[in-house]
Design a protein around this motif. Structure first.
Motif, mmCIF file in Angstrom:
data_model
loop_
_atom_site.group_PDB
_atom_site.id
_atom_site.type_symbol
_atom_site.label_atom_id
_atom_site.label_comp_id
_atom_site.label_asym_id
_atom_site.label_seq_id
_atom_site.Cartn_x
_atom_site.Cartn_y
_atom_site.Cartn_z
ATOM 1 N N ILE A 152 -19.148 -57.333 -75.532
ATOM 2 C CA ILE A 152 -19.416 -57.064 -74.117
ATOM 3 C C ILE A 152 -19.371 -55.558 -73.880
ATOM 4 N N LYS A 153 -20.493 -55.015 -73.399
ATOM 5 C CA LYS A 153 -20.523 -53.604 -73.023
ATOM 6 C C LYS A 153 -20.748 -53.491 -71.517
ATOM 7 N N GLY A 154 -20.498 -52.314 -71.000
ATOM 8 C CA GLY A 154 -20.680 -52.072 -69.571
ATOM 9 C C GLY A 154 -19.777 -50.939 -69.158
ATOM 10 N N GLU A 155 -20.084 -50.307 -68.024
ATOM 11 C CA GLU A 155 -19.260 -49.181 -67.601
ATOM 12 C C GLU A 155 -17.850 -49.672 -67.251
ATOM 13 N N PRO A 156 -16.838 -48.783 -67.332
ATOM 14 C CA PRO A 156 -15.468 -49.204 -67.024
ATOM 15 C C PRO A 156 -15.365 -49.801 -65.623
ATOM 16 N N GLY A 157 -14.515 -50.824 -65.491
ATOM 17 C CA GLY A 157 -14.272 -51.415 -64.176
ATOM 18 C C GLY A 157 -15.225 -52.520 -63.792
ATOM 19 N N THR A 158 -16.063 -53.006 -64.749
ATOM 20 C CA THR A 158 -17.003 -54.081 -64.418
ATOM 21 C C THR A 158 -16.487 -55.456 -64.853
ATOM 22 N N GLY A 159 -15.216 -55.535 -65.236
ATOM 23 C CA GLY A 159 -14.615 -56.848 -65.508
ATOM 24 C C GLY A 159 -14.743 -57.331 -66.936
ATOM 25 N N LYS A 160 -14.920 -56.410 -67.896
ATOM 26 C CA LYS A 160 -15.091 -56.828 -69.291
ATOM 27 C C LYS A 160 -13.802 -57.439 -69.852
ATOM 28 N N THR A 161 -12.697 -56.735 -69.646
ATOM 29 C CA THR A 161 -11.415 -57.217 -70.173
ATOM 30 C C THR A 161 -10.980 -58.490 -69.449
ATOM 31 N N VAL A 162 -11.153 -58.497 -68.137
ATOM 32 C CA VAL A 162 -10.758 -59.669 -67.345
ATOM 33 C C VAL A 162 -11.521 -60.908 -67.787
#
Length: 286
Positions: free
Chosen positions: A32-42
């Motif tokens: 999963i990629k994406g800018e920080p704060g877009t809910g990847k870890t969650v």
């Protein structure tokens, strides 16, 4: 195992649901990629909740090496204990610290393994994990034993795109890029976190938020998580939609902007815009 459809606390877009379910079906790591704060870890937490699976989290740092995920052998402690005549020295297992992959491979129920921010480690880190993630096994020399996954874990790997990942690693993953949410999706996310919030406040807040994100020259665009923090503060301070709507030159920087603008360059940028707005506003016909 069922299908991932999002949860009551996590709004998953249709393409994200497809990606999660495809990775589970293929038994491949989901990158999963994406800018920080877009809910990847969650996302990993919510997948674990949706599948009622244990979650094992490996937070990667710049100093993390692949072998940290397998195991670490504490030879120094064993030497010290041997000098003290400790009986523990006779079993080398007492000095093996299990890593997150070992935990995941030997979990009694199928776990979700989150390898978080893989791009923080050096470039060799992903390659060094290839064989273990492919075969779902590794050899422990100290005890002459192979640790093998009887149940293949669901592997979620996140990256903030800080550096390119090796092609050989990418080939073994199912890839999904979380695009920044559109206004409709973001509004749904807000409703989940703040049920009953006034629609007018949300509409004005989102309008201001997207205007900030679209400002040319911004060094760090505010993220979904920062929007939620800002909305929480707006509610605590009882700031209404009308206050947000005021667009006089002095009000270009939104109230409680410290939740959205996280460095001095961006604050200075908005201060300059406010100054230019005041100057232009003072001209005849301006």
């Amino acid at each position: 195992m069922g299908r991932f459809e999002g949860t009551d606390r996590y709004i998953a877009t249709a393409d994200l649901k497809v990606a999660v379910n495809a990775a589970v079906a293929l038994e491949r790591p989901l990158l999963i990629k994406g800018e920080p704060g877009t809910g990847k870890t969650v996302l990993a937490y919510e997948i674990a909740k949706a599948f009622d699976a244990p979650l094992i989290t490996w937070h990667v740092k710049s100093t993390t090496k692949a072998h940290n995920g397998l195991y670490e052998y504490d030879a120094v402690s064993r030497l010290r204990d041997s000098q003290l005549g400790d009986e523990r020295v006779h079993d080398v297992r007492n000095y093996l610290k299990k890593g997150k992959l070992w935990e995941a491979f030997t979990a009694p129920a199928r776990p979700v393994l989150l390898i978080d921010e893989i791009d923080k480690a050096d470039i060799e880190f992903p390659n060094d994990l290839l064989q273990e993630l492919d075969r779902m096994e590794f050899y422990v020399q100290e005890i002459d034993e192979t640790i093998r996954a009887e149940i293949r874990p669901i592997v979620i790997i996140t990256s903030n795109n800080e550096k390119e990942l090796p092609d050989a690693f990418l080939r073994r993953c199912f890839f999904h890029y979380i695009r920044f949410p559109d206004a409709e999706t973001l509004s749904a996310i807000v409703d989940v976190h703040f049920p009953g919030i006034k629609p007018r406040l949300v509409a004005e807040a989102l309008k201001t938020f997207y205007e900030i994100r679209d400002t040319p020259g911004l060094k760090k665009k505010p993220s979904t998580s920062e929007l939620l923090d800002w909305l929480k503060l707006l509610l605590v301070e009882d700031i209404d939609a009308e206050t947000l709507r005021e667009k006089t030159p002095n009000k270009l920087i939104p109230p409680l902007h410290g939740a959205l603008l996280k460095n001095e360059q961006d604050i200075h940028l908005f201060e300059r815009l406010a100054f230019l707005g005041r100057r232009d506003g003072g001209r005849p016909g301006g």
